[in-house]
Design a protein around this motif. Structure first.
Motif, mmCIF file in Angstrom:
data_model
loop_
_atom_site.group_PDB
_atom_site.id
_atom_site.type_symbol
_atom_site.label_atom_id
_atom_site.label_comp_id
_atom_site.label_asym_id
_atom_site.label_seq_id
_atom_site.Cartn_x
_atom_site.Cartn_y
_atom_site.Cartn_z
ATOM 1 N N VAL A 188 0.875 -1.060 0.022
ATOM 2 C CA VAL A 188 0.020 -0.037 -0.127
ATOM 3 C C VAL A 188 0.805 1.343 -0.145
ATOM 4 O O VAL A 188 0.615 2.339 -0.824
ATOM 5 C CB VAL A 188 -0.933 0.089 1.144
ATOM 6 N N HIS A 189 2.162 1.314 0.954
ATOM 7 C CA HIS A 189 2.653 2.498 0.767
ATOM 8 C C HIS A 189 3.654 2.614 -0.510
ATOM 9 O O HIS A 189 3.888 3.874 -1.044
ATOM 10 C CB HIS A 189 3.749 2.233 1.974
ATOM 11 N N LEU A 190 4.146 1.485 -1.044
ATOM 12 C CA LEU A 190 4.692 1.499 -2.323
ATOM 13 C C LEU A 190 3.658 2.247 -3.350
ATOM 14 O O LEU A 190 4.250 2.853 -3.939
ATOM 15 C CB LEU A 190 5.227 0.159 -2.667
ATOM 16 N N ASN A 191 2.570 1.718 -3.204
ATOM 17 C CA ASN A 191 1.852 2.237 -4.472
ATOM 18 C C ASN A 191 1.436 3.593 -4.144
ATOM 19 O O ASN A 191 1.216 4.445 -5.186
ATOM 20 C CB ASN A 191 0.030 1.491 -4.208
ATOM 21 N N ARG A 192 1.426 4.245 -2.943
ATOM 22 C CA ARG A 192 1.221 5.678 -2.718
ATOM 23 C C ARG A 192 2.648 6.500 -3.088
ATOM 24 O O ARG A 192 2.254 7.301 -4.059
ATOM 25 C CB ARG A 192 1.181 5.925 -1.148
ATOM 26 N N VAL A 193 3.653 5.817 -3.138
ATOM 27 C CA VAL A 193 4.866 6.550 -3.606
ATOM 28 C C VAL A 193 5.171 6.296 -5.051
ATOM 29 O O VAL A 193 5.403 7.252 -5.755
ATOM 30 C CB VAL A 193 6.190 5.779 -3.228
ATOM 31 N N LEU A 194 4.607 5.366 -5.617
ATOM 32 C CA LEU A 194 4.588 5.451 -6.984
ATOM 33 C C LEU A 194 3.530 6.179 -7.613
ATOM 34 O O LEU A 194 3.778 6.989 -8.676
ATOM 35 C CB LEU A 194 4.207 4.133 -7.763
ATOM 36 N N ARG A 195 2.208 6.592 -6.850
ATOM 37 C CA ARG A 195 1.446 7.411 -7.561
ATOM 38 C C ARG A 195 2.002 8.846 -7.457
ATOM 39 O O ARG A 195 1.988 9.925 -8.275
ATOM 40 C CB ARG A 195 0.205 7.343 -6.688
ATOM 41 N N LEU A 197 5.389 9.778 -7.424
ATOM 42 C CA LEU A 197 6.095 9.917 -8.547
ATOM 43 C C LEU A 197 5.763 10.246 -9.741
ATOM 44 O O LEU A 197 6.174 11.053 -10.692
ATOM 45 C CB LEU A 197 7.175 8.627 -8.792
ATOM 46 N N ARG A 198 4.448 9.516 -10.213
ATOM 47 C CA ARG A 198 3.835 9.896 -11.335
ATOM 48 C C ARG A 198 3.303 11.027 -11.557
ATOM 49 O O ARG A 198 3.286 11.852 -12.520
ATOM 50 C CB ARG A 198 2.778 8.748 -11.768
ATOM 51 N N ALA A 199 2.563 11.828 -10.360
ATOM 52 C CA ALA A 199 1.884 13.131 -10.309
ATOM 53 C C ALA A 199 3.304 14.103 -10.409
ATOM 54 O O ALA A 199 2.921 15.140 -10.956
ATOM 55 C CB ALA A 199 1.474 12.998 -8.842
ATOM 56 N N ARG A 200 4.181 13.867 -9.986
ATOM 57 C CA ARG A 200 5.348 14.807 -10.018
ATOM 58 C C ARG A 200 6.012 14.807 -11.605
ATOM 59 O O ARG A 200 6.899 15.560 -11.776
ATOM 60 C CB ARG A 200 6.447 14.600 -9.055
ATOM 61 N N VAL A 203 8.251 9.739 -13.319
ATOM 62 C CA VAL A 203 8.369 8.193 -14.193
ATOM 63 C C VAL A 203 7.007 8.243 -14.422
ATOM 64 O O VAL A 203 6.037 8.476 -14.020
ATOM 65 C CB VAL A 203 8.727 7.185 -13.071
ATOM 66 N N THR A 204 6.785 7.035 -15.410
ATOM 67 C CA THR A 204 5.527 6.479 -15.806
ATOM 68 C C THR A 204 5.772 5.130 -15.798
ATOM 69 O O THR A 204 6.977 4.575 -16.166
ATOM 70 C CB THR A 204 4.871 6.872 -17.056
ATOM 71 N N LEU A 205 4.737 3.981 -15.619
ATOM 72 C CA LEU A 205 4.947 2.637 -15.357
ATOM 73 C C LEU A 205 3.822 2.054 -16.134
ATOM 74 O O LEU A 205 2.751 2.359 -15.821
ATOM 75 C CB LEU A 205 5.112 2.289 -14.038
ATOM 76 N N SER A 206 4.060 1.322 -17.270
ATOM 77 C CA SER A 206 2.935 0.753 -17.934
ATOM 78 C C SER A 206 3.503 -0.433 -18.614
ATOM 79 O O SER A 206 4.418 -0.503 -19.254
ATOM 80 C CB SER A 206 2.572 1.820 -18.961
ATOM 81 N N GLY A 207 2.516 -1.749 -18.425
ATOM 82 C CA GLY A 207 2.761 -2.880 -18.846
ATOM 83 C C GLY A 207 4.253 -3.492 -18.678
ATOM 84 O O GLY A 207 4.963 -4.105 -19.345
ATOM 85 N N GLY A 208 4.581 -3.190 -17.322
ATOM 86 C CA GLY A 208 6.014 -3.631 -16.929
ATOM 87 C C GLY A 208 7.027 -2.921 -17.611
ATOM 88 O O GLY A 208 8.225 -3.231 -17.543
ATOM 89 N N VAL A 209 6.857 -1.673 -18.182
ATOM 90 C CA VAL A 209 7.989 -0.762 -18.585
ATOM 91 C C VAL A 209 7.973 0.526 -17.879
ATOM 92 O O VAL A 209 6.897 1.141 -17.825
ATOM 93 C CB VAL A 209 7.790 -0.586 -20.101
#
Length: 245
Positions: A188-195, A197-200, A203-209
């Motif tokens: 859950v915490h990792l998912n918040r961090v990824l969001r 990073l995307r919001a800033r 990074v973008t993460l899609s389809g394992g890339v």
């Protein structure tokens, strides 16, 4: 892949390159989430990742898991088994992998005849130790955002060294639960961090890339210094990377 990896951290003579290519080996295709070597075993061969992702992990009795390292094509994650004869951790595929298994006896013979190659593999093992020191710093002192950003910078440069990137994009095979187990975070915490990073727009993460949208900004968040990768003349300075790929 091994010669390409070693080229990123040292200079190989042609005779050493030939010795690597002539090593006897057995190639196996393994499914994902498959143990290559388990705690307590006594391996008689080393494995070289030709394709796919491998992880080193420790398992606790109550079912917890700490992922210690990720390995990609060109890496020999169990080189220490040449001298440490009993496994003190587990080694497993994360994805479907192509692995070359090289007998210890053959490696010992080649390294006795090629001391410069022995030095190159010793350097590779020391660099693996440098990765651990950096990971300990991340787990002990970096906040979650910097911890994740630092791992992304590391994985990008390691894959770039063996030709596995496309611009600032690269394969990120570990699932979120596996990244969380490597970073000491909950999913859950990792998912918040990824969001975040995307919001800033870092990074973008899609389809394992994973695509790094702003290298310099990601480096700043991570306080990333690539010295611990010891990639020598083949690695650009951090601030030049986004401009030269």
């Amino acid at each position: 892949m091994l010669t390409r990896k070693l080229d990123s951290i040292t200079v190989l003579a042609e005779e050493d390159r030939t010795a690597i290519l002539d090593l006897p080996h057995t190639v196996r295709n393994l499914p994902g989430r498959h143990d290559i070597a388990r705690f307590g075993e006594r391996p008689s061969q080393c494995c070289l990742v030709l394709q796919g992702w491998v992880s080193r992990y420790a398992a606790l009795s109550e079912g917890g898991r700490q992922i210690l390292s990720f390995y990609v094509a060109g890496d020999m994650p169990d080189l220490q088994s040449l001298h440490l004869h009993r496994m003190d951790h587990n080694l497993a595929t994360l994805t479907a992998c192509t692995i070359a298994f090289i007998p210890h006896d053959a490696l010992h013979r080649v390294l006795r005849r090629h001391p410069d190659l022995a030095n190159a593999l010793w350097r590779d093992t020391l660099i693996d130790g440098a990765h651990y020191r950096e990971r300990i710093t991340s787990l002990g002192r970096r906040q979650a955002l910097g911890r994740v950003a630092h791992l992304f910078c590391e994985l990008y440069l390691r894959q770039r060294a063996v030709g596995l990137t496309n611009g600032l994009s690269f394969s990120l095979a570990p699932k979120q639960a596996e990244l969380a187990d490597a970073l000491g975070l909950t999913s859950v915490h990792l998912n918040r961090v990824l969001r975040t990073l995307r919001a800033r727009k870092l990074v973008t993460l899609s389809g394992g890339v994973l695509t790094i949208e702003d290298w310099d900004a990601l480096v700043a968040v991570a306080e990333f210094d690539p010295t611990f990768l010891h990639q020598g003349n083949n690695a650009p300075a951090v601030r030049e990377t986004a401009e030269t790929v």
